[in-house]
Scaffold this active site. Structure first.
Site, PDB file in Angstrom:
ATOM      1  N   GLU A 130       0.851  -1.205   0.000  1.00  0.00           N
ATOM      2  CA  GLU A 130       0.000   0.000   0.000  1.00  0.00           C
ATOM      3  C   GLU A 130       0.877   1.242   0.000  1.00  0.00           C
ATOM      4  O   GLU A 130       1.817   1.331   0.777  1.00  0.00           O
ATOM      5  CB  GLU A 130      -0.875   0.048   1.271  1.00  0.00           C
ATOM      6  CG  GLU A 130      -1.786  -1.140   1.433  1.00  0.00           C
ATOM      7  CD  GLU A 130      -2.371  -1.233   2.853  1.00  0.00           C
ATOM      8  OE1 GLU A 130      -2.106  -0.324   3.672  1.00  0.00           O
ATOM      9  OE2 GLU A 130      -3.057  -2.220   3.127  1.00  0.00           O
ATOM     10  N   ASP A 134       1.781  10.404   3.651  1.00  0.00           N
ATOM     11  CA  ASP A 134       2.160  11.104   4.874  1.00  0.00           C
ATOM     12  C   ASP A 134       1.033  12.052   5.264  1.00  0.00           C
ATOM     13  O   ASP A 134       0.935  13.162   4.765  1.00  0.00           O
ATOM     14  CB  ASP A 134       3.461  11.873   4.646  1.00  0.00           C
ATOM     15  CG  ASP A 134       4.104  12.254   5.958  1.00  0.00           C
ATOM     16  OD1 ASP A 134       3.719  11.676   6.999  1.00  0.00           O
ATOM     17  OD2 ASP A 134       4.982  13.128   5.947  1.00  0.00           O
ATOM     18  N   CYS A 441      14.530  49.018  -1.718  1.00  0.00           N
ATOM     19  CA  CYS A 441      13.570  48.178  -2.423  1.00  0.00           C
ATOM     20  C   CYS A 441      13.991  48.006  -3.880  1.00  0.00           C
ATOM     21  O   CYS A 441      14.207  48.995  -4.575  1.00  0.00           O
ATOM     22  CB  CYS A 441      12.192  48.810  -2.336  1.00  0.00           C
ATOM     23  SG  CYS A 441      10.977  47.990  -3.372  1.00  0.00           S
ATOM     24  N   CYS A 444      11.476  49.870  -6.310  1.00  0.00           N
ATOM     25  CA  CYS A 444      11.317  51.321  -6.428  1.00  0.00           C
ATOM     26  C   CYS A 444      12.487  52.115  -5.854  1.00  0.00           C
ATOM     27  O   CYS A 444      12.516  53.335  -5.994  1.00  0.00           O
ATOM     28  CB  CYS A 444      10.031  51.770  -5.745  1.00  0.00           C
ATOM     29  SG  CYS A 444      10.092  51.660  -3.957  1.00  0.00           S
ATOM     30  N   CYS A 459       9.644  47.534   2.286  1.00  0.00           N
ATOM     31  CA  CYS A 459       9.859  48.731   1.486  1.00  0.00           C
ATOM     32  C   CYS A 459       9.010  49.860   2.054  1.00  0.00           C
ATOM     33  O   CYS A 459       7.852  49.667   2.391  1.00  0.00           O
ATOM     34  CB  CYS A 459       9.447  48.423   0.048  1.00  0.00           C
ATOM     35  SG  CYS A 459       9.195  49.898  -0.936  1.00  0.00           S
TER      36      CYS A 459
HETATM   37  S1  IVH Z   1      -0.434   0.646   8.826  1.00  0.00           S
HETATM   38  C1  IVH Z   1       0.649  -1.537  12.275  1.00  0.00           C
HETATM   39  N1  IVH Z   1      -0.755   1.509   6.392  1.00  0.00           N
HETATM   40  O1  IVH Z   1       2.401   5.410   8.678  1.00  0.00           O
HETATM   41  C2  IVH Z   1       0.188  -0.745  11.177  1.00  0.00           C
HETATM   42  N2  IVH Z   1       0.158   2.985   7.995  1.00  0.00           N
HETATM   43  O2  IVH Z   1       4.676   4.691  10.432  1.00  0.00           O
HETATM   44  C3  IVH Z   1       0.457   0.698  11.310  1.00  0.00           C
HETATM   45  N3  IVH Z   1       0.635   5.230   7.115  1.00  0.00           N
HETATM   46  O3  IVH Z   1       0.942   6.044  11.784  1.00  0.00           O
HETATM   47  C4  IVH Z   1      -0.160   1.507  10.298  1.00  0.00           C
HETATM   48  N4  IVH Z   1      -0.062   4.836   5.080  1.00  0.00           N
HETATM   49  O4  IVH Z   1       0.072   7.321   9.787  1.00  0.00           O
HETATM   50  C5  IVH Z   1      -0.329   1.818   7.627  1.00  0.00           C
HETATM   51  N5  IVH Z   1      -1.128   2.126   4.197  1.00  0.00           N
HETATM   52  C6  IVH Z   1      -0.710   2.426   5.434  1.00  0.00           C
HETATM   53  C7  IVH Z   1      -0.205   3.701   5.767  1.00  0.00           C
HETATM   54  C8  IVH Z   1       0.224   3.937   7.074  1.00  0.00           C
HETATM   55  C9  IVH Z   1       0.445   5.735   5.903  1.00  0.00           C
HETATM   56  C10 IVH Z   1       1.199   5.957   8.264  1.00  0.00           C
HETATM   57  C11 IVH Z   1       0.303   5.976   9.475  1.00  0.00           C
HETATM   58  C12 IVH Z   1       1.106   5.373  10.583  1.00  0.00           C
HETATM   59  C13 IVH Z   1       2.486   5.514  10.071  1.00  0.00           C
HETATM   60  C14 IVH Z   1       3.352   4.414  10.644  1.00  0.00           C
END
Ligand code: IVH
Length: 718
Positions: A130, A134, A441, A444, A459
């Site tokens: 997956e 972030d 500036c 101007c 400015c």
């Molecule tokens: S699984 C035990 N799946 O990554 C499973 N986390 O470093 C823990 N995150 O706090 C989470 N995409 O904020 C999982 N497909 C995903 C994710 C994911 C982003 C973030 C999530 C978590 C952090 C862990």
């Protein structure tokens, strides 16, 4: 910055330790605020920031007498949206993930799974891959299929209850009711995030609002809490979700992908892949790029494939999460510390690149703020060509010591907007000099000044600085200034682009160009009204004799808002007298300067702003030019002591019909009254509008003079 967060429990602190720590905390929080709000480059994470504020509040609670005058707890709301949420305990902990950076790390991960489960090489390990977005992870609790609570991750065991905010999400991503069948109780986890495009638009809007707020502040008007300009989509999502007012959350473009399970009263699937299918069936959005890999050897290819797609995705991803598909194995593997043994986040290499800094340009913002911008040899950073980066402000340039000709390290780590993280010292060309931030500036040539304690150099060119012109022209003609109808932003831009209006005085010479304007698309024949040009010129003519206070306000001098303009007009009466005294006041210590600073409500700081404005020859010339076109009406003599409200304590309560309560209060203040919010023996008048509650009652009990709205208006001469 080193976070002064101590490990000593608050209960054991001595008074001296507490005082010392409060001082350090105030400084650390102020620094973090500054970095976040003004430099747009957070120095600590949101969680660290919240921890600092919590610690500060805890110490203040134990030692109330030590609370500082500059206590961060009194700072504007919105600075710490975390405060004020109820706590929510997770059914099972919300874990984090271990990282892999290279194929060997991933191989070690699969080996450790085999070791732990005592599987031999012949056993196939299927993984679900997956994209790792972030954002901000959330825990959604459903009871009997109904969404009952949503929480942030917090410390993993306990987060903040943000149910009301999550309830603003559409059903399409956060179903309120699960489609049957479902377990009686289940926790579903996912990531709340913002797309890159939404983030950029949101950021722009926030920057615009911040700029507007700054302009209002500069004019001495009241402003709301500081506006945060988020540095990256993650900050934007986190800030949007942790708002105390859910309506703010509703207005933000947030999304949610579901991807994990927490506590569940009955098992819902045998594999993670099936679990994702259940999530979809219940109505959640699951990232469509998620894939079931036939075996562990497909991971590297998937990693490469996603790495290639990364830059083109709608949202930022910083890696791929690989989760062992079989849930029975997941259960057996459990976790070490805070990370599961059955999943890993394989991170993409940091989006960094080096390139040469060709120039540092100075951009001039609408309020005259000078912002340094790096111009670089174009370079590919994580799939995006980059040739510009902001250097934020003067201090930032000095801190990073970036010099023209330097080889700089650019980064796009989780940030859509590239940043210069540093310079490659060894590659500095001989003779490269530290960047000398201009003190004039570039647009101007006026002086650019940086008041003590501020990070921004501005400015002082005001009326003549082309970078500020359009914005200032807009202000000049705005409703509370000269109020020229038909001169909206679009028209001003056009007139400015065509070279017809460069300064306020030019507006009054537009009649000379009527023919030309009639020839413009949308102004003459194609216009909605065939009289557009005539109407505009008539509206301009009607404003050749504005009240002096409006004229002064219209000049857009920093910190001269409507109130201060009024004070000046009433003090100096005529434009000629005001100009003469302002010129004299440019000399520090002069009688005129003393007089200006001693006007009730003006004071030395505003006197300095005025003096700076008049010290610029450009401003004087522009004003003279303008004075040749318009003849402001002299201000009436004003004496608050004539009013029945002078020196009296006045309270307004209930809903007024003719004006807002804010306006009525401002009028009362202008008439010399002291306006307070609560009724007491000291109150002289209580003005009662519709639906007035306890205050009206109390006024009657105390036998105070109660006025209806009509009586108030009459006495105030409205
Ligand atoms: S699984 C035990 N799946 O990554 C499973 N986390 O470093 C823990 N995150 O706090 C989470 N995409 O904020 C999982 N497909 C995903 C994710 C994911 C982003 C973030 C999530 C978590 C952090 C862990």
């Amino acid at each position: 910055m080193t976070a002064p967060l101590r490990t000593l429990p608050v209960e054991t602190l001595t008074e001296a330790q507490a005082a010392e720590e409060l001082a350090a905390l105030a400084q650390a929080i102020a620094e973090a605020d500054l970095a976040y709000h003004q430099q747009d480059a957070p120095v600590i994470t949101d969680a660290e920031y919240d921890a600092l504020r919590r610690r500060n509040a805890a110490i203040e609670a134990r030692f109330p007498a030590l609370k500082r005058a500059d206590s961060p707890s009194d700072a504007a709301p919105g600075a710490a949206p975390a405060a004020g949420f109820a706590k929510a305990r997770h059914g099972t902990p919300m874990l984090s993930l271990d990282n892999a950076f290279a194929p060997e790390d991933f191989a070690e991960f699969t080996r450790s799974i085999r070791r732990f489960l005592r599987l031999d090489e012949a056993e196939v390990l299927r993984f679900v891959a997956e994209p790792k977005i972030d954002g901000l992870s959330v825990n959604l609790t459903y009871e009997n299929g109904i969404f009952v609570r949503g929480a942030t991750r917090g410390d993993g065991t306990e987060g903040e209850d943000i149910t009301r905010n999550l309830e603003t999400f559409s059903e399409a991503i956060l179903p309120r009711r699960l489609a049957a069948p479902f377990p009686a109780q289940i926790e579903i986890r996912g990531e709340v995030f913002m797309t890159k495009a939404d983030f950029l638009a949101f950021r722009e809007e926030q920057a615009r609002l911040a700029e507007e707020r700054e302009q209002r502040r500069a004019r001495g008007e009241k402003v709301g809490p500081e506006i945060r300009i988020p540095a990256n989509p993650r900050n934007a999502a986190a800030g949007s979700l942790r708002q105390l007012d859910p309506e703010i959350t509703r207005s933000r473009p947030l999304r949610l992908f579901a991807y994990a399970q927490g506590e569940s009263s009955t098992p819902v699937a045998e594999t993670h892949w099936d679990y994702l299918a259940r999530l979809r069936g219940w109505g959640f959005a699951v990232n469509p790029l998620s894939r079931l890999l036939a075996d562990e050897h497909d991971a590297a290819a998937f990693q490469a494939e996603m790495g290639g797609q990364r830059a083109g995705l709608a949202y930022d991803i910083d890696g791929i999460v690989y989760k062992l598909d079989r849930l029975d194995w997941q259960g057996r593997l459990g976790f070490v510390g805070r990370a599961p043994r059955w999943a890993i986040a394989w991170k993409f290499p940091a989006e960094q690149a080096t390139t040469r800094l060709l120039d540092i340009q100075i951009q001039v913002g609408r309020t005259g703020a000078l912002t340094p911008r790096a111009v670089m040899e174009p370079v590919n950073v994580g799939g995006v060509m980059v040739q510009h980066a902001t250097l934020h402000n003067e201090d930032e340039v000095a801190r990073k010591d970036v010099r023209i000709g330097d080889t700089v390290i650019l980064q796009r780590a989780g940030d859509v907007i590239p940043q210069i993280v540093g310079v490659v010292a060894e590659k500095r060309p001989e003779g490269a000099l530290p960047f000398a931030f201009p003190t004039t500036c570039p647009a101007c040539g006026s002086h650019a000044v940086r008041p003590e304690g501020e990070v921004v150099r501005r400015c002082t060119g005001g009326l003549v600085c082309p970078a500020q012109t359009v914005e200032r022209l807009k202000h000049f003609v705005s409703r509370n200034a000269l109020d020229i109808e038909g001169l909206g932003e679009e028209n001003i831009l056009r007139l400015h682009e065509e070279g017809l209006v460069k300064s306020p005085a030019d507006i009054f010479r537009l009649h000379r160009h009527a023919e030309r304007m009639r020839g413009w698309e949308g102004w003459g024949k194609g216009a909605k009204s065939s009289k557009k040009v005539e109407n505009l010129l008539a509206a301009i003519e009607a404003r050749r004799g504005p009240p002096l206070e409006r004229f002064i306000f219209a000049l857009g001098i920093r910190r001269i808002g409507e109130q201060n303009a009024k004070l000046l007009a009433r003090h100096y009466h005529s434009l000629a007298a005001w100009r003469e005294k302002m010129l004299a006041a440019t000399t520090i210590g002069s009688e005129a300067r003393e007089e200006l600073g001693s006007i009730q409500g003006i004071g030395p700081a505003i006197a300095t702003e005025l003096a700076e404005f008049f010290a610029e020859a450009h401003n004087r010339a522009a004003l003279e030019d303008l004075a040749g076109e318009v003849a402001p009406q002299d201000a009436e003599d004003f004496s608050a002591s004539d009013s029945p409200f002078a020196g009296k304590v006045v309270v307004f309560t209930g809903t007024l019909e003719k004006t807002s309560r804010d306006e009525a209060e401002a009028v009362a203040e202008r008439l010399g009254a002291k306006v307070t919010k609560s009724v007491s023996k000291k109150t002289d008048f209580v003005v009662v509008g519709a639906d007035a509650g306890s205050k009206a009652k109390k006024a009657a009990e105390l036998g105070l003079r109660v006025l209806s709205e009509g009586e108030w208006r009459e006495m105030a001469g409205l």
